[in-house]
Design an enzyme around this catalytic site. Structure first.
Site, mmCIF file in Angstrom:
data_model
loop_
_atom_site.group_PDB
_atom_site.id
_atom_site.type_symbol
_atom_site.label_atom_id
_atom_site.label_comp_id
_atom_site.label_asym_id
_atom_site.label_seq_id
_atom_site.Cartn_x
_atom_site.Cartn_y
_atom_site.Cartn_z
ATOM 1 N N ASN A 153 0.775 -1.236 0.000
ATOM 2 C CA ASN A 153 0.000 0.000 0.000
ATOM 3 C C ASN A 153 0.810 1.291 0.000
ATOM 4 O O ASN A 153 0.300 2.333 -0.365
ATOM 5 C CB ASN A 153 -0.995 0.009 1.171
ATOM 6 C CG ASN A 153 -0.342 -0.333 2.497
ATOM 7 O OD1 ASN A 153 0.844 -0.652 2.575
ATOM 8 N ND2 ASN A 153 -1.115 -0.264 3.560
ATOM 9 N N GLU A 251 6.253 -3.151 12.056
ATOM 10 C CA GLU A 251 5.148 -2.194 11.946
ATOM 11 C C GLU A 251 3.984 -2.986 11.381
ATOM 12 O O GLU A 251 3.970 -3.338 10.206
ATOM 13 C CB GLU A 251 5.555 -1.024 11.040
ATOM 14 C CG GLU A 251 4.656 0.188 11.186
ATOM 15 C CD GLU A 251 3.432 0.118 10.317
ATOM 16 O OE1 GLU A 251 2.332 -0.149 10.868
ATOM 17 O OE2 GLU A 251 3.539 0.301 9.104
ATOM 18 N N CYS A 285 -2.844 0.622 7.100
ATOM 19 C CA CYS A 285 -2.860 0.099 8.467
ATOM 20 C C CYS A 285 -3.455 1.104 9.441
ATOM 21 O O CYS A 285 -4.080 0.720 10.429
ATOM 22 C CB CYS A 285 -1.453 -0.312 8.905
ATOM 23 S SG CYS A 285 -0.233 1.020 8.829
#
Length: 482
Positions: A153, A251, A285
């Site tokens: 993304n 992450e 996210c």
């Protein structure tokens, strides 16, 4: 497209086909590397460490600034490539390319701060005896070979966040892009070699994710693994990496809650919800994934949110007027359908669903759901939703809002909308997440501030300076003056 290993551009007979999300058509291919090629990339990175570290830090800083300059010059080319491979609208793709350039500049500027070190006159300490004849220096050394893994993304920014800090402090990199979005990152790697980083400083490997991850975690020449992606994969990688004495920066996922109190500026909250949930079709996210709204304004907020969303255009991401593009794959569309069906079976009401959705490509209509009270078994409130589906639940108190926000196993970002700062601060202090925005969208990230989350949202923090510190070892050097 060929990948980069050392000074070579590598291709293989076995290939992975890449498809354009907006059309489903084939746009390119990448090599399906075997394990020997991945090992070779790690070997080359390890052998290049001395060469890279022989380049003075000020020169590495100049290389990074030059890379930033070239990225800015090639903004349109890189943005268009990104649109084609991930379906992100061209307007926001251009912004991400500039953001990646800024990250390279930040890494270049932070070198002098990270390596500044400190002098310690040891005679300030009584023990051990003889300190009046000793001095010490505290310095930082690069960890070695960094293995990095990124999702689809943020092809440019994710690459920059991992590779720029690593090269800045003198670490070589073996980078694995997702097979869904490798093209932009290969181009960025080529730019880094073009500006002067020696061959072997940055290597790109593509292929079977499980095999490459296994090699990264077990190969003794890899010192640190930095990963952005799903929590299940990241936590598995981290456990194996740490078991083998490697550092890990993870992450991971998020299920970001947005709390809207009864005294909030409703239009401001609506605008934040639209951006937070529907930018790039919600495939972030730190997208806004749950709305928790006080019942006093729930009807008014829901109506305003639906009206705003009805004006958002979904379509070809190369069209300058497009706000929402496709999902990344056909499977992603099917996954959104399963989330929606589960919610409806649990009694959720579809408040709004977009129309005139393109029939070609991987599109899913932007949808707003209203839940019948909180039910943690409903998947849209429990799991990470990577798509344009936004659930809302009403609450009667601030404590109830906080309680629902904290039911997620994630804790990345959150937001609170109210005109009362004291109230917002108290709520923010109770929310278990890495960042809490007050009267702002969850989709914010400052590239030189720590970014990460509580619980299954990550291990450690990522941010240019924080990453550079993580990618270096602290060393004490003592000298006896006698």
């Amino acid at each position: 497209m060929k990948v980069i290993i050392g000074s070579e551009r590598v291709e293989t007979e076995d290939r992975i086909t890449l498809r354009e999300p907006a059309t489903g058509k084939e746009i390119d291919y990448i090599p399906l590397l075997d394990r020997d090629k991945v090992k070779e990339a790690i070997d080359i990175a390890f052998q290049t460490l001395d060469k890279l570290q022989a380049i003075p830090p000020y020169m590495r800083s100049k290389f990074l600034h030059k890379a930033s300059e070239l990225i800015r010059q090639r903004q349109e080319e890189l943005a268009t490539l990104m649109v084609r491979e991930i379906g992100r609208p061209i307007k926001s793709s251009r912004v991400e390319i500039l953001r990646a350039a800024q990250i390279f500049d930040l890494a270049a500027e932070e070198i002098k701060n990270v390596f500044s070190g400190r002098f310690v006159p040891l005679d300030v300490y009584e023990f051990p005896p003889g300190n009046e004849n000793r001095i010490a220096f505290v310095k930082r050394d690069p960890v070695g070979v960094v293995a990095s893994i990124t999702p689809f993304n943020f092809p440019a920014a994710s690459f920059a966040h991992k590779v720029a800090p690593a090269l800045a402090v003198g670490n070589t990199v073996v980078h694995k892009p997702t097979i869904l979005a490798p093209l932009t990152q290969i181009r960025l790697a080529e730019i880094l070699l073009e500006v002067g980083f020696p061959p072997g400083s940055i290597n790109i490997v593509t292929g079977n994710s499980e095999m490459i991850g296994e090699e990264f975690t077990t190969n003794p020449k890899v010192s640190l693994i930095t990963f952005t992606g799903s929590s299940s994969v990241g936590l598995n990688l981290a456990s194996r990496a740490i078991a083998n004495g490697k550092r890990a920066i993870m992450e991971l996922g998020g299920s970001d809650a947005m709390i809207v109190l009864e005294d909030a500026d409703i239009q401001r909250a609506v605008n934040a919800a639209i951006t937070g949930r529907f930018d790039y079709a919600g495939q972030f996210c730190n997208a806004t994934k749950r709305i928790i709204v006080r019942k006093e304004i729930a009807t008014e907020f829901s109506k305003a949110l639906s009206e705003k969303l009805s004006k958002i255009k979904m379509g070809n991401p190369l069209d300058e007027g497009t706000d929402i593009g496709p999902l990344i794959t056909k499977d992603a569309v099917e996954n959104m359908k399963s989330f929606l069906d589960d919610a409806i079976r649990s009694g959720a009401e579809v408040v709004y669903q977009g129309k005139d959705i393109p029939t070609t490509g991987y599109f899913f209509p932007p949808t707003i759901l209203k839940l019948r009270g909180f039910n943690e078994k409903v998947r849209v409130m429990k799991e990470e939703i990577f798509g344009p589906l936004l659930p809302m639940v009403e609450v009667s108190s601030d404590d109830e809002a906080v309680s629902i926000a904290n039911t997620s196993e994630y804790g990345l970002d959150a937001s609170v909308f109210t005109k009362d700062f004291s109230r917002a601060y108290k709520i923010a202090s109770k929310i278990k997440s890495g960042t809490v925005m007050i009267n702002d969208v969850t989709r914010l990230r400052w590239d030189n501030l720590p970014f990460g989350g509580f619980r299954k949202s990550g291990i450690g923090r990522e941010g240019v300076r924080d990453t550079m510190l993580e990618m270096t070892e602290i060393k004490v050097v003592e000298y006896n003056l006698s």
